[in-house]
Design a protein around this motif. Structure first.
Motif, PDB file in Angstrom:
ATOM      1  N   GLN A  94     -47.271 -16.125 -41.522  1.00  0.00           N
ATOM      2  CA  GLN A  94     -47.551 -15.278 -42.663  1.00  0.00           C
ATOM      3  C   GLN A  94     -46.793 -15.756 -43.859  1.00  0.00           C
ATOM      4  O   GLN A  94     -47.329 -15.825 -44.961  1.00  0.00           O
ATOM      5  CB  GLN A  94     -47.158 -13.895 -42.324  1.00  0.00           C
ATOM      6  CG  GLN A  94     -47.823 -12.787 -43.048  1.00  0.00           C
ATOM      7  CD  GLN A  94     -47.437 -11.485 -42.617  1.00  0.00           C
ATOM      8  OE1 GLN A  94     -46.831 -11.289 -41.672  1.00  0.00           O
ATOM      9  NE2 GLN A  94     -47.851 -10.499 -43.447  1.00  0.00           N
ATOM     10  N   TYR A  95     -45.511 -16.036 -43.532  1.00  0.00           N
ATOM     11  CA  TYR A  95     -44.663 -16.528 -44.569  1.00  0.00           C
ATOM     12  C   TYR A  95     -45.187 -17.829 -45.127  1.00  0.00           C
ATOM     13  O   TYR A  95     -45.133 -17.996 -46.357  1.00  0.00           O
ATOM     14  CB  TYR A  95     -43.303 -16.659 -44.008  1.00  0.00           C
ATOM     15  CG  TYR A  95     -42.267 -16.930 -44.951  1.00  0.00           C
ATOM     16  CD1 TYR A  95     -41.861 -15.891 -45.942  1.00  0.00           C
ATOM     17  CD2 TYR A  95     -41.709 -18.207 -45.057  1.00  0.00           C
ATOM     18  CE1 TYR A  95     -40.831 -16.166 -46.763  1.00  0.00           C
ATOM     19  CE2 TYR A  95     -40.663 -18.429 -45.906  1.00  0.00           C
ATOM     20  CZ  TYR A  95     -40.225 -17.385 -46.696  1.00  0.00           C
ATOM     21  OH  TYR A  95     -39.169 -17.686 -47.551  1.00  0.00           O
ATOM     22  N   GLU A 133     -48.164 -17.357 -47.151  1.00  0.00           N
ATOM     23  CA  GLU A 133     -47.793 -16.797 -48.409  1.00  0.00           C
ATOM     24  C   GLU A 133     -47.273 -17.892 -49.335  1.00  0.00           C
ATOM     25  O   GLU A 133     -47.511 -17.869 -50.516  1.00  0.00           O
ATOM     26  CB  GLU A 133     -46.762 -15.775 -48.274  1.00  0.00           C
ATOM     27  CG  GLU A 133     -47.395 -14.434 -47.893  1.00  0.00           C
ATOM     28  CD  GLU A 133     -46.393 -13.484 -47.548  1.00  0.00           C
ATOM     29  OE1 GLU A 133     -45.415 -13.429 -47.497  1.00  0.00           O
ATOM     30  OE2 GLU A 133     -46.506 -12.524 -47.237  1.00  0.00           O
ATOM     31  N   LEU A 158     -44.792 -14.003 -38.451  1.00  0.00           N
ATOM     32  CA  LEU A 158     -44.047 -13.868 -39.668  1.00  0.00           C
ATOM     33  C   LEU A 158     -43.967 -15.202 -40.384  1.00  0.00           C
ATOM     34  O   LEU A 158     -44.093 -15.285 -41.612  1.00  0.00           O
ATOM     35  CB  LEU A 158     -42.683 -13.320 -39.418  1.00  0.00           C
ATOM     36  CG  LEU A 158     -42.573 -11.809 -39.145  1.00  0.00           C
ATOM     37  CD1 LEU A 158     -41.303 -11.482 -38.614  1.00  0.00           C
ATOM     38  CD2 LEU A 158     -42.916 -11.035 -40.409  1.00  0.00           C
TER      39      LEU A 158
END
Lengths: 160, 252
Positions: free
Chosen positions: A152-153, A156, A149
């Motif tokens: 991913q975060y 992003e 996460l």
């Protein structure tokens, strides 16, 4: 006083009759009674003698019986003594055996309980370890996903 | 002295006082003996029975105490009869006398007119001891004499006959005299003792009342004499019988 032959004859006849009568009616019965008494005394003496002997025999018999009874009593007492000793030994033996048996039983019980407890513990420990493992795994999974996460975060974010 | 009532029956002279006396003493003897054996008992003898048994023992001892009762029974019976009869006879004349004085002649009793009218006082004595009569004692002695010699001949013939020639045949007359003298002395001794006693009693009676103490003393003594004489007569009879009839090995 003159001699009278008639008187002499009368006296002789009278005395003869008197002798006959006395002999028949007085002395005869008396003699037989005296003879009977002699017999009676003899008989009684014999009876006394025989009863004395009988009494002696009975005395001896009773003495023997008494001795016998005394012997028997001794033997009974002796027997009782041995029996009681034996019984006491038996009781002690039985008690000992019982005690041993009880102890063995108790030991066995303890053993089995211990085994049971060990088995139970094992199962518990297994569960707990599974739980721990699962928790750890869960946790690890979470971290990974977190990282993902996060990653991913970040990605992003980087990409932006 | 008193006359005795003598009944003349045919050729016989019967002395009535003697007859009465013999009958009375015989009856008393028999009644006494019957009383003694009335309730004979083996284990509980009466007093009289005890007494009579004592007399039997006494006479038995006189004859031969070593001999069993069965063998000497007839002799004991004889001795008992003799001792009882003689003793009672001896006492019979002691207590009283019955004297009658005839006032008229009684020819049948031997009382004649001459006697009644004579100088002497006539009295008839009806009561006396039978043994105070020589004729009666002679009768008893003759009985004993016959019994002794018959028993000697029957039971002990050899020794009985031999004893007449002991220790040597020369002694035969002496032995014969001895044999004859035995019953004679037997009769005379008894008669004389009792007769003398009665004579003395009648003599003392002549003294009147002064003689009472003497009479008492003499009557007491007469009882004693009577017993002694009865005992003697019986004992001698038994001795003669045992001498003649019972043979002793140690003897001769």
């Amino acid at each position: 006083m003159a001699w009278q032959w008639e008187s002499t004859v009368i006296a002789m006849v009278a005395f003869g009759i008197l002798y006959f009568l006395l002999n028949k009616y007085a002395f005869g019965p008396l003699f037989s009674i005296m003879e009977q008494r002699r017999q009676l005394v003899l008989e009684q003496m014999n009876t006394a003698e025989s009863s004395r002997k009988q009494a002696e025999a009975q005395m001896a018999e009773q003495k023997a019986a008494l001795d016998q009874a005394r012997k028997e009593a001794y033997s009974i007492i002796e027997q009782a003594r041995t029996t009681s000793t034996k019984t006491a030994d038996d009781i002690v033996q039985t008690a000992k055996a019982e005690a041993t048996r009880l102890k063995d039983d108790a030991l066995k019980d303890i053993e089995s309980e211990k085994n049971k407890a060990i088995a139970a513990l094992r199962t518990e420990v297994g569960g707990i370890s599974v739980k721990i493992a699962s928790k750890i795994i869960e946790k690890q999974i979470d971290e990974q996903s977190q990282e993902q996460l996060v990653n991913q975060y970040l990605k992003e974010v980087g990409s932006k | 002295m008193h006359e005795f009532p003598i009944l003349q029956v045919g050729p016989f002279n019967i002395d009535l006082s003697m007859l009465i006396a013999i009958l009375v003493s015989g009856i008393i003897t028999f009644v006494l003996a019957r009383l003694a054996v009335r309730n004979l008992s083996v284990d509980n003898p009466s007093k009289l029975q005890n007494f009579l048994e004592w007399v039997i023992e006494f006479v038995h001892n006189l004859i031969a105490s070593a001999m069993p009762l069965n063998r000497v029974k007839p002799f004991i019976s004889l001795g008992m009869s003799l001792i009882m009869f003689i003793f009672i006879s001896n006492l019979l004349g002691l207590p009283f006398g019955i004297v009658t004085e005839p006032h008229h002649a009684i020819p049948s009793l031997g009382i004649t007119e001459e006697m009644l009218h004579g100088e002497e006082h006539v009295a008839l004595a009806w009561w006396k001891s039978p043994t105070a009569d020589i004729s009666v004692t002679a009768g008893l002695a003759i009985i004993v004499f016959f019994i002794v010699h018959i028993l000697g001949l029957r039971l002990n013939r050899k020794h009985y006959l031999k004893h007449y020639f002991q220790p040597y045949p020369v002694f035969f007359p002496i032995n014969l005299i001895e044999t004859v003298s035995k019953p004679v002395t037997l009769a005379l001794r008894l008669f004389a003792n009792i007769y003398a006693g009665e004579v003395l009693i009648s003599t003392i009676l002549m003294l009147g009342w002064i003689g009472t103490p003497f009479l008492v003393a003499w009557q007491g003594f007469s009882i004693f004499v009577g017993a002694i004489q009865a005992f003697l007569f019986t004992m001698l009879t038994m001795v003669y019988i045992s001498q003649a009839a019972i043979h002793d090995e140690e003897h001769h």
